[in-house]
Design an enzyme around this catalytic site. Structure first.
Site, PDB file in Angstrom:
ATOM      1  N   GLU A   1      -0.484  -9.607  -0.419  1.00 24.31           N
ATOM      2  CA  GLU A   1      -1.784  -9.944  -0.202  1.00 24.31           C
ATOM      3  C   GLU A   1      -2.559 -10.363  -1.581  1.00 24.31           C
ATOM      4  OE1 GLU A   1      -3.429  -8.066   4.057  1.00 24.31           O
ATOM      5  OE2 GLU A   1      -2.199  -6.638   2.575  1.00 24.31           O
TER       6      GLU A   1
ATOM      7  N   ALA B   1       0.943  -1.167   0.109  1.00 28.21           N
ATOM      8  CA  ALA B   1      -0.051  -0.020   0.023  1.00 28.21           C
ATOM      9  C   ALA B   1       0.812   1.319  -0.084  1.00 28.21           C
ATOM     10  CB  ALA B   1      -0.825   0.129   1.126  1.00 28.21           C
TER      11      ALA B   1
ATOM     12  N   GLU C   1       3.901  -4.989   7.537  1.00 31.91           N
ATOM     13  CA  GLU C   1       2.845  -3.888   7.989  1.00 31.91           C
ATOM     14  C   GLU C   1       3.278  -3.737   9.723  1.00 31.91           C
ATOM     15  OE1 GLU C   1       0.454  -6.134   4.806  1.00 31.91           O
ATOM     16  OE2 GLU C   1       2.001  -6.625   6.226  1.00 31.91           O
TER      17      GLU C   1
ATOM     18  N   GLY D   1       0.570  -5.240   0.964  1.00 30.64           N
ATOM     19  CA  GLY D   1      -0.718  -5.296   0.207  1.00 30.64           C
ATOM     20  C   GLY D   1      -0.146  -6.214  -1.144  1.00 30.64           C
TER      21      GLY D   1
END
Length: 267
Positions: free
Chosen positions: A121, A69, A141, A118
């Site tokens: 993910e 992200a 994270e 992300g």
């Protein structure tokens, strides 16, 4: 292929294969809101296009699939409070990985570099993934003070087991492509020069099968994997039931009995 630094997602269509390329190389293809929304729009269009059978998802350059992200982009959402953060950041990210996971056509991640946060993910959500030997995977994270929010705390343990997943999630350590393949996060590792070639080979193998059978197989696995076995078997049976009246099941059986290659129509 559409190409411009102003486009966070590039799309190219070759035959039955659509390639979506994350295109923010200066940011290591980090997922900002425009990128997330762009992937969703392209997937909507691809789902409606019967000529496209497979999606390849990759990143621009040789450094990153996606570094995760875009911190600068989502920090203002966190500062705005819980409601905004959940709607703009978590909700968007989970909607993307849920869409990728449940897409009715196979999405193959061609992981060309780092897949962190992300980005990892998204790889977890893809049904299939091939990585170059220089790819690395991480869940950093925890170093930013929060748990993975795009589905990583749920999908990763299902892929590689609770203890392996927690070690990655709680340490933020990265692993190599070879290790990712060994523990089941990705399917295989190839030299960087062969990444897209090998991904297209896999895509071509799947394209030769019945489109409706491929879609039913995806749905059966994705919907059933987290259910008790009896419920999962019911999902499997329901997907098979949908195939009974198709042209393709008859063509497949007849081709086998007649000892010839099947010529599937996708119906």
């Amino acid at each position: 292929m559409t190409s411009s630094a102003e486009h966070p997602i590039l799309i190219g269509v070759e035959g039955n294969i659509a390639t979506l390329t994350l295109n923010r190389p200066a940011k290591l293809n980090a997922l900002n809101y425009a990128t997330i929304d762009g992937i969703q729009r392209h997937l909507d269009a691809i789902e409606r296009d019967d000529a496209i059978r497979i999606v390849i998802l990759t990143g621009t350059g040789d450094k990153a699939f996606s570094a995760g992200a875009d911190i600068a982009g989502f920090s203002s959402s966190v500062e705005a409070g819980v409601t905004t953060a959940m709607r703009e950041f978590v909700g968007r990210g989970q909607a993307l990985t849920r869409r990728v996971e449940n897409f009715p056509k196979p999405i193959i991640a061609a992981v060309n570099g780092i897949a962190f946060g992300g980005g990892c993910e998204v790889v977890e959500a893809c049904p299939l993934a091939i990585a170059s030997e220089q790819a690395r995977f991480a869940k950093p994270e925890i170093n930013l003070g929060f748990p993975p929010p795009f589905g990583g705390t749920q999908r990763l343990p299902r892929h590689i087991g609770r203890k392996r997943a927690l070690q990655l999630i709680l340490t933020g350590d990265s692993i190599s492509a070879e290790e990712a393949a060994r523990i089941g996060l990705i399917n295989e590792v190839v030299p960087a020069s062969r990444l897209l070639e090998r991904t297209r080979e896999l895509a071509a193998t799947i394209i030769a099968k019945s489109a409706v059978a491929v879609s039913a197989s995806l749905a059966s696995v994705t919907r059933g994997i987290n259910l008790p076995i009896d419920e999962g078997l019911a999902v499997e049976a329901s997907q098979f039931a949908q195939m009974v009246h198709t042209t393709d099941i008859r063509e497949g059986i007849n081709a086998f009995l007649e000892r010839r290659p099947a010529n599937f129509s996708g119906h």
